[in-house]
Design an enzyme around this catalytic site. Structure first.
Site, short mmCIF file in Angstrom:
data_model
loop_
_atom_site.label_atom_id
_atom_site.label_comp_id
_atom_site.label_asym_id
_atom_site.label_seq_id
_atom_site.Cartn_x
_atom_site.Cartn_y
_atom_site.Cartn_z
CE LYS A 177 -2.36 -1.75 3.90
NZ LYS A 177 -2.96 -1.25 4.91
CB THR A 208 -7.64 7.80 6.45
OG1 THR A 208 -6.78 8.54 7.53
CG2 THR A 208 -7.30 8.92 5.61
N GLY A 210 -8.90 3.58 9.97
CA GLY A 210 -8.72 2.43 10.01
C GLY A 210 -9.88 1.63 8.19
CB THR A 211 -7.64 3.64 5.25
OG1 THR A 211 -7.96 4.68 5.57
CG2 THR A 211 -7.39 3.75 4.03
N GLY A 212 -6.60 0.70 6.48
CA GLY A 212 -6.06 -0.87 6.53
C GLY A 212 -7.22 -2.04 7.12
CB CYS A 213 -9.07 -2.61 9.61
SG CYS A 213 -7.96 -1.75 11.14
#
Length: 268
Positions: A177, A208, A210-213
Site C-alpha cells: 500500500k 482516514t 481504519g483505512t487498512g482494516c
C-alpha cells in the site's frame, strides 16, 4: 421458504472502542459488501479519535476458543487477521489458520493511525516465520514493509522491490500500500509473476482512521464471494477509496472512513 446464508468471513483482530478501526471497522466493511462477518477478538483497546489510551491482549486460550467455536460450527469462506499483539498470539493464530481451508488476508498491523504500538517488537519474527507463510494476501503499508523486511520505500519505483521482499516471507500475493507516498494513492499487487498497479485519486480528507482494516476486510469479503485475488483487490480498492472520500470528523482528532458511503450517497 428457506433462505441461503451469505458468504461468511471471520476477522481475527483487536477491538477499537471508538468504532473506527479493528473488529468494528472489519464488521462494517463486511456488512457493506454483502457478507456475514464474524469475529475473534484478540485484544481490547481503549481508543478514540485522539489515539490509543490502553490495550489489553486476551489469553491465547480465549482466542483459540473463539476461533474454534466459529469455524467448527458455522464455517468460513475467508479469514482476515489484524492486531495480534504478541508473539504467542501470532503463533497460535497462524496454527489455527494453517488448519483452515479458506483464503487468508493478513494485515500485519504494527501501529495505529496515531502511531501507537499494536504489536510487540518481539512478535515480528513470528509474523515473518509463521503468519505470512499462511497468507493468501498480505497487505502491509510502507511502515510495516520496513519493519518486516528492512526495505524503505521512498517513491513508486521502490514498490516492486518492497513487494519482492514481502513475497520472500511466504504469502502467495503481496499488496503493498503506497498511500503514504506523494501524488495519487498507488498500490502494487503481485504474486511475483503478474503485477497489478492500482491507482486512485488522493482526497484532501484527514479522516482516514481504519483505512487498512477496511481494505483488508474488503479483500477478504470479495474472496469469500468467489473473486480471484486481482479482482478482489480491485473491488476492495474502489470501496475503500469511496470510504476515504466520505470520511467524517468524530471527536477531537482523526475521524473514521465511512463504511456506508455507498448507502449515504444520493440514490444509494
Amino acid at each position: 421458504m428457506s433462505r441461503q446464508a451469505p458468504p461468511r468471513v471471520l476477522t481475527v483482530a483487536g477491538s477499537d472502542s471508538g468504532g473506527g478501526a479493528g473488529v468494528q471497522a472489519d464488521l462494517k466493511a463486511m456488512l457493506a459488501l454483502g457478507v456475514h462477518g464474524m469475529s475473534v477478538v484478540t485484544a481490547v483497546t481503549a481508543q478514540n479519535s485522539l489515539g490509543v489510551q490502553g490495550a489489553w491482549e486476551l489469553p491465547v486460550e480465549a482466542v483459540r476458543a473463539q476461533y474454534r467455536s466459529v469455524v467448527d460450527d458455522i464455517g468460513v469462506q475467508a479469514v482476515k487477521t489484524g492486531m495480534l499483539a504478541s508473539a504467542e498470539l501470532v503463533e497460535a493464530v497462524a496454527d489455527l489458520l494453517a488448519g483452515t481451508d479458506a483464503p487468508v488476508v493478513v494485515d500485519p498491523v504494527g501501529v495505529s493511525k496515531h502511531g501507537d504500538a499494536l504489536l510487540a517488537a518481539s512478535a515480528l519474527d513470528s509474523v515473518r516465520a509463521v503468519l505470512l507463510p499462511v497468507a493468501t494476501v498480505a497487505t502491509p503499508n510502507l511502515d510495516e514493509v520496513a519493519a518486516l523486511t528492512g526495505v524503505r520505500v521512498e517513491s513508486e519505483d521502490d514498490l516492486p522491490r518492497a513487494a519482492d521482499a514481502v513475497l520472500a516471507l511466504g504469502p502467495r500475493w503481496a499488496l503493498i500500500k503506497g498511500g503514504h507516498l506523494a501524488g495519487d494513492a498507488v498500490d502494487l499487487l503481485t504474486d511475483g509473476t503478474a503485477a497489478h498497479w492500482l491507482r486512485a485519486p488522493r482526497y484532501d480528507n484527514r479522516h482516514t482512521h481504519g483505512t487498512g482494516c477496511t481494505l483488508a476486510s474488503a479483500v477478504a469479503a470479495e474472496l469469500a464471494k468467489g473473486a480471484d485475488v486481482p479482482e478482489a483487490v480491485a473491488t476492495a480498492k474502489a470501496y475503500v477509496t469511496g470510504a476515504i472520500a466520505a470520511g467524517f470528523p468524530l471527536g477531537g482528532g482523526i475521524g473514521p472512513v465511512d463504511h456506508a458511503w455507498e448507502r449515504r450517497r444520493p440514490g444509494g
